[in-house]
Design an enzyme around this catalytic site. Structure first.
Site, mmCIF file in Angstrom:
data_model
loop_
_atom_site.group_PDB
_atom_site.id
_atom_site.type_symbol
_atom_site.label_atom_id
_atom_site.label_comp_id
_atom_site.label_asym_id
_atom_site.label_seq_id
_atom_site.Cartn_x
_atom_site.Cartn_y
_atom_site.Cartn_z
ATOM 1 N N GLU A 1 0.803 -1.220 0.000
ATOM 2 C CA GLU A 1 0.000 0.000 0.000
ATOM 3 C C GLU A 1 0.838 1.272 0.000
ATOM 4 O OE1 GLU A 1 -2.518 -0.714 3.363
ATOM 5 O OE2 GLU A 1 -4.023 -1.759 2.166
ATOM 6 N N GLU B 1 7.244 -21.856 8.585
ATOM 7 C CA GLU B 1 7.741 -20.947 9.621
ATOM 8 C C GLU B 1 8.937 -21.509 10.383
ATOM 9 O OE1 GLU B 1 5.520 -21.394 13.783
ATOM 10 O OE2 GLU B 1 4.198 -20.592 12.243
#
Length: 302
Positions: A85, A116
C-alpha cells in the site's frame, strides 16, 4: 524439541470467552468487540519503541535503504499488505518497502504452516533481495518465537542492517535479537491461539504507524495530505485536485489548471500556487529539499 506453548500469553484460554460456543451471534460479536477494545491501549504502551523504529526507518531510507518486513502466516501477510500500500499512497517505488513471507508467494493465499520453522529460508529470502547495511529488517511474529523470522533478524544483525521486531508477548525471543523490540501484550485470544484476531489487529496498527510515520518524516505528507499521490486513475486525479484545493485554498478550476501545468506533480503544483514560482523553479527547489514540500516552503518563508 518441545515448544512450551503454555508459557505464551497468546496461547492461553480467555476466561471471558469460555462459553462463546453457546452464545448467539450478537453475543459472539460483542465478546469479540470487547476484546478488540483492549488493543489500542496495549499498543499505546509501546509508543516509545515504535517511534524509535520510525526514526531508524526514516534515517536509513533517506540514505538509500529499504524497509523489509519478514514473517510467517498472518504476520507475513500483514507485512506484505503494508508494503503493497506504500506505492499508491506515497508514490514510492515498490522496492522501497517489501514484505517477505515464509513459504514464498504461494503462502500469501494458501497456508503453509510448516514453512515458519525453516531458519535457512529466513536467511536466504533476505539474501535473494540483496539485503545490505542500509536496510531495516522488521520481523513480525505474534508468538515472538518464529524460527524463520528469528534467523532473518540474526542474519540482518550480522551485516549491520537495522533490525526491529513486532510481537504480541512480553520479552519475546525475536525482541531479544532486534535492536528495537515492540512487544504488544494483546493477551489471550477470543478463540484460543487464533492470533489472526487481536494479535493480527495489533500488528496491523503498529505497521500503520511505522510506514505512515516514516513517510511523514520523509516529506511525503504536507499538513495531513498525501502530496506524493500518484494520479493513475480518474478517482486519484480528482483526489489530487482536492488535495491542491485543501493545501492552497484555490478553487476547482485553478486546481485543474495547476494539475495540468505541473504534469500531475501535486507537490510542484502546491509550490507554484503558494510561492508564485515557475514549474522548473519549484521542481529544482523540491530536488534540493529532498522532495519535502514542507521544508521547501519553510525555507522560502525565511
Amino acid at each position: 524439541m518441545k515448544i512450551q506453548l503454555d508459557k505464551l500469553m497468546t496461547e492461553q484460554q480467555n476466561p471471558d470467552t469460555m462459553s462463546i460456543d453457546r452464545m448467539n451471534s450478537y453475543e459472539i460479536v460483542k465478546a469479540i468487540n470487547n476484546e478488540d477494545k483492549k488493543i489500542a491501549l496495549a499498543v499505546e504502551k509501546e509508543l516509545a519503541s515504535i517511534a524509535e523504529l520510525v526514526d531508524a526507518c526514516a534515517e536509513r531510507l533517506s540514505k538509500g535503504g529499504r524497509i523489509l518486513y519478514t514473517g510467517a502466516g498472518t504476520s507475513g501477510r500483514l507485512g506484505i499488505l503494508d508494503a503493497s500500500e506504500c506505492p499508491p499512497t506515497y508514490g514510492v517505488s515498490d522496492q522501497l518497502v517489501q514484505g517477505l513471507i515464509a513459504g514464498g508467494l504461494e503462502a500469501i493465499f494458501k497456508s503453509k504452516e510448516n514453512a515458519e520453522d525453516d531458519r535457512e529460508a529466513g536467511i536466504e529470502d533476505l539474501k535473494s533481495i540483496n539485503l545490505c547495511e542500509k536496510d531495516v529488517v522488521i520481523g513480525l511474529a505474534a508468538s515472538g518465537r518464529t524460527p524463520y523470522v528469528a534467523a532473518g533478524l540474526e542474519y540482518a544483525n550480522s551485516i549491520n542492517a537495522y533490525t526491529g521486531s513486532i510481537s504480541c508477548v512480553k520479552n519475546s525471543e525475536i525482541g531479544k535479537i532486534a535492536k528495537t523490540a515492540i512487544d504488544v501484550e494483546t493477551g489471550p485470544e477470543v478463540v484460543t491461539g487464533s492470533t489472526r484476531m487481536k494479535a493480527g489487529t495489533a500488528q496491523k496498527m503498529v505497521l500503520n504507524m511505522i510506514s505512515t510515520g516514516t513517510m511523514i518524516r520523509l516529506g511525503k505528507v504536507f499538513n495531513n495530505l498525501m502530496v506524493d499521490i500518484q494520479p493513475t486513475n480518474a478517482k486519484l486525479i480528482e483526489r489530487s485536485k482536492r488535495i491542491l484545493m485543501l493545501a492552497t485554498g484555490c478553487d476547482y478550476s485553478r486546481a485543474e489548471t495547476l494539475i495540468e501545468t505541473s504534469n500531475h506533480d501535486v507537490k510542484a503544483a502546491i509550490c507554484m500556487e503558494l510561492s508564485g514560482l515557475s514549474l522548473d523553479e519549484c521542481q529544482k527547489l523540491l530536488a534540493e529539499n529532498g522532495g519535502n514540500i514542507s521544508e521547501l516552503l519553510h525555507q522560502l518563508q525565511k
